[in-house]
Design an enzyme around this catalytic site. Structure first.
Site, short mmCIF file in Angstrom:
data_model
loop_
_atom_site.label_atom_id
_atom_site.label_comp_id
_atom_site.label_asym_id
_atom_site.label_seq_id
_atom_site.Cartn_x
_atom_site.Cartn_y
_atom_site.Cartn_z
N LYS A 13 -78.62 -56.90 -57.13
CA LYS A 13 -78.46 -56.16 -58.38
C LYS A 13 -77.21 -56.63 -59.15
CE LYS A 13 -78.22 -52.14 -56.32
NZ LYS A 13 -78.24 -52.58 -54.91
N ARG A 88 -79.16 -43.15 -57.74
CA ARG A 88 -79.36 -43.51 -56.34
C ARG A 88 -79.98 -42.36 -55.56
NH1 ARG A 88 -75.35 -47.60 -55.50
NH2 ARG A 88 -75.37 -48.37 -53.37
N ARG A 123 -71.32 -62.75 -48.39
CA ARG A 123 -70.94 -62.33 -49.74
C ARG A 123 -69.42 -62.39 -49.95
NH1 ARG A 123 -72.86 -56.86 -52.62
NH2 ARG A 123 -72.04 -55.84 -50.77
N ARG A 156 -65.92 -57.54 -49.16
CA ARG A 156 -65.92 -56.09 -49.38
C ARG A 156 -65.79 -55.35 -48.07
NH1 ARG A 156 -70.57 -54.22 -53.48
NH2 ARG A 156 -70.86 -52.67 -51.85
N ARG A 167 -75.86 -48.33 -44.57
CA ARG A 167 -76.18 -48.25 -46.00
C ARG A 167 -77.67 -48.46 -46.24
NH1 ARG A 167 -72.38 -52.67 -48.07
NH2 ARG A 167 -73.34 -52.32 -50.09
P1 AP5 Z 1 -75.38 -58.57 -54.73
O1 AP5 Z 1 -75.79 -59.03 -56.10
O2 AP5 Z 1 -73.93 -58.30 -54.48
O3 AP5 Z 1 -76.28 -57.34 -54.28
P2 AP5 Z 1 -76.23 -55.82 -54.77
O4 AP5 Z 1 -77.66 -55.38 -54.83
O5 AP5 Z 1 -75.42 -55.66 -56.01
O6 AP5 Z 1 -75.50 -55.20 -53.52
P3 AP5 Z 1 -74.36 -54.10 -53.37
O7 AP5 Z 1 -73.92 -54.12 -51.94
O8 AP5 Z 1 -73.30 -54.28 -54.40
O9 AP5 Z 1 -75.17 -52.85 -53.65
P4 AP5 Z 1 -74.85 -51.46 -53.23
O10 AP5 Z 1 -75.86 -50.80 -54.08
O11 AP5 Z 1 -74.86 -51.07 -51.83
O12 AP5 Z 1 -73.29 -51.34 -53.55
P5 AP5 Z 1 -72.51 -50.54 -54.65
O13 AP5 Z 1 -71.30 -51.27 -54.98
O14 AP5 Z 1 -73.42 -50.10 -55.74
O15 AP5 Z 1 -75.92 -59.67 -53.68
C1 AP5 Z 1 -75.60 -59.59 -52.32
C2 AP5 Z 1 -75.32 -61.01 -51.77
O16 AP5 Z 1 -76.52 -61.79 -51.85
C3 AP5 Z 1 -74.27 -61.78 -52.60
O17 AP5 Z 1 -73.51 -62.59 -51.74
C4 AP5 Z 1 -75.13 -62.66 -53.55
O18 AP5 Z 1 -74.45 -63.85 -53.91
C5 AP5 Z 1 -76.35 -62.94 -52.70
N1 AP5 Z 1 -77.58 -63.04 -53.48
C6 AP5 Z 1 -77.91 -62.33 -54.59
N2 AP5 Z 1 -79.14 -62.71 -55.03
C7 AP5 Z 1 -79.59 -63.64 -54.15
C8 AP5 Z 1 -80.79 -64.41 -54.06
N3 AP5 Z 1 -81.79 -64.25 -54.95
N4 AP5 Z 1 -80.92 -65.28 -53.03
C9 AP5 Z 1 -79.92 -65.43 -52.10
N5 AP5 Z 1 -78.75 -64.74 -52.15
C10 AP5 Z 1 -78.59 -63.86 -53.16
O19 AP5 Z 1 -72.14 -49.20 -53.84
C11 AP5 Z 1 -71.16 -49.18 -52.81
C12 AP5 Z 1 -70.96 -47.76 -52.33
O20 AP5 Z 1 -70.49 -46.92 -53.42
C13 AP5 Z 1 -72.21 -47.03 -51.82
O21 AP5 Z 1 -72.47 -47.32 -50.47
C14 AP5 Z 1 -71.83 -45.56 -52.07
O22 AP5 Z 1 -70.98 -45.08 -51.08
C15 AP5 Z 1 -71.06 -45.62 -53.37
N6 AP5 Z 1 -71.92 -45.42 -54.55
C16 AP5 Z 1 -72.16 -46.33 -55.54
N7 AP5 Z 1 -73.01 -45.83 -56.45
C17 AP5 Z 1 -73.32 -44.59 -56.03
C18 AP5 Z 1 -74.18 -43.57 -56.54
N8 AP5 Z 1 -74.91 -43.76 -57.67
N9 AP5 Z 1 -74.27 -42.41 -55.84
C19 AP5 Z 1 -73.57 -42.20 -54.72
N10 AP5 Z 1 -72.74 -43.12 -54.18
C20 AP5 Z 1 -72.62 -44.31 -54.83
#
Ligand code: AP5
Length: 214
Positions: A13, A88, A123, A156, A167
Site C-alpha cells: 500500500k 481498518r 523492508r 521499522r 499484525r
Molecule cells: P509496503 O508498501 O511498505 O506495504 P504496506 O502495505 O504499506 O505495509 P505496512 O506494513 O506499512 O502496512 P500496515 O498497514 O501494517 O502499516 P501501517 O504503517 O499502516 O511494502 C512492504 C515491503 O514490500 C516493502 O519493502 C516494499 O518495498 C515491498 N514491496 C511492495 N510492493 C512489492 C511488490 N509488488 N513486489 C515485491 N515487493 C514489494 O500501520 C502500522 C501500525 O499503526 C498498525 O499495526 C496499527 O497499530 C497502527 N495503525 C495504523 N493505521 C491504523 C488504523 N487505521 N487503525 C488502527 N490502528 C492503526
C-alpha cells in the site's frame, strides 16, 4: 478522487501510495506514518500508540477517526486524497460514511501471508517521507540511503517476524471484513472496488493501478 488502499500489512500500500500521489497529484494520508510521527515527537498520543503498535495491535478507533477527520479537512485534501491504512475496521469505515465522506475507489491488494512475511524482512523505510524500499524487490539507488534526501533508511520497529504475524492475524480478524463491506458499497453504486494481484512486480502493480484510475 478519494481513494482507499485496502490490504494486509506489507501488501504494498505504502509503495503504491507514493506512486499514485506523484502520478495523480493527490496527498497520501497514511495513519501509520501519522502515528509514527507522533511517537517520534513524543506526544501523549505517540506514547499511547507506541505500546499498541509494538504489540502489532490496532490503535483505538476514536483516536484514529479524530486524526483522519482533522487531516482530510485541510486545504490540500479539497481535490481528493489517498487513504493508506484507513479504514481498518468496520467502525472506522462507518465513521467516514456517517461524516458524509464518499469513497470513489477502493483498491484491494491481494498478497498471501507467507509472501508478506518474506517481504517484511527486507523492508527499509525513510521515516521523514514514508518512502519505502526493499533490499531485493525495490532497492534504493545507494545502499541504505533514501533516493531523494540521501538520509539513512531504517528498519521499522514492528517488522520483526513475530510482530508481523500478529499484525497479519489482526488484519484477518478486523480489517479483511472491509472487503465484503466495500463490495456491498460497490454493488449499491456508492463506490468502485478493484482487486489487484499484489504479488506482481512493483511496476506491474503501478501499471494496473494507472489503468484503473485513468
Ligand atoms: P509496503 O508498501 O511498505 O506495504 P504496506 O502495505 O504499506 O505495509 P505496512 O506494513 O506499512 O502496512 P500496515 O498497514 O501494517 O502499516 P501501517 O504503517 O499502516 O511494502 C512492504 C515491503 O514490500 C516493502 O519493502 C516494499 O518495498 C515491498 N514491496 C511492495 N510492493 C512489492 C511488490 N509488488 N513486489 C515485491 N515487493 C514489494 O500501520 C502500522 C501500525 O499503526 C498498525 O499495526 C496499527 O497499530 C497502527 N495503525 C495504523 N493505521 C491504523 C488504523 N487505521 N487503525 C488502527 N490502528 C492503526
Amino acid at each position: 478522487m478519494r481513494i482507499v488502499l485496502l490490504g494486509a500489512p506489507g501488501a504494498g500500500k505504502g509503495t503504491q501510495a507514493q506512486f499514485i500521489m506523484e502520478k495523480f497529484g493527490i496527498p497520501q494520508i497514511s495513519t501509520g506514518d501519522m502515528l509514527r510521527a507522533a511517537i517520534k515527537a513524543g506526544t501523549p498520543l505517540g506514547l499511547k500508540a507506541k505500546e499498541v503498535m509494538d504489540q502489532g495491535q490496532l490503535v483505538s478507533d476514536d483516536i484514529i477517526i479524530g486524526l483522519v477527520k482533522e487531516r482530510i479537512s485541510q486545504d490540500d485534501c479539497a481535490k481528493g486524497f489517498l487513504l493508506d491504512g484507513f479504514p481498518r475496521t468496520i467502525p472506522q469505515a462507518d465513521a467516514m460514511k456517517d461524516a458524509g465522506v464518499p469513497v470513489d475507489y477502493v483498491l484491494e491488494f491481494a498478497v498471501p501471508d507467507e509472501e508478506i512475511v518474506k517481504r517484511m524482512s527486507g523492508r527499509r523505510v525513510h521515516p521523514g517521507s514514508g518512502r519505502v524500499y526493499h533490499l531485493v524487490y525495490n532497492p534504493p539507488k545507494v545502499e541504505g540511503k533514501d533516493d531523494v534526501t540521501g538520509e539513512e533508511l531504517v528498519i521499522r520497529a514492528d517488522d520483526e517476524e513475530s510482530t508481523v504475524r500478529k499484525r497479519l492475524a489482526v488484519y484477518h480478524e478486523q480489517t479483511a471484513p472491509l472487503i465484503d463491506y466495500y463490495k456491498q458499497e460497490a454493488e449499491a453504486g456508492r463506490t468502485r472496488h478493484y482487486k489487484v494481484d499484489g504479488t506482481q512486480s512493483v511496476e506491474q502493480v503501478s501499471r494496473e493501478l494507472t489503468d484503473i484510475l485513468s
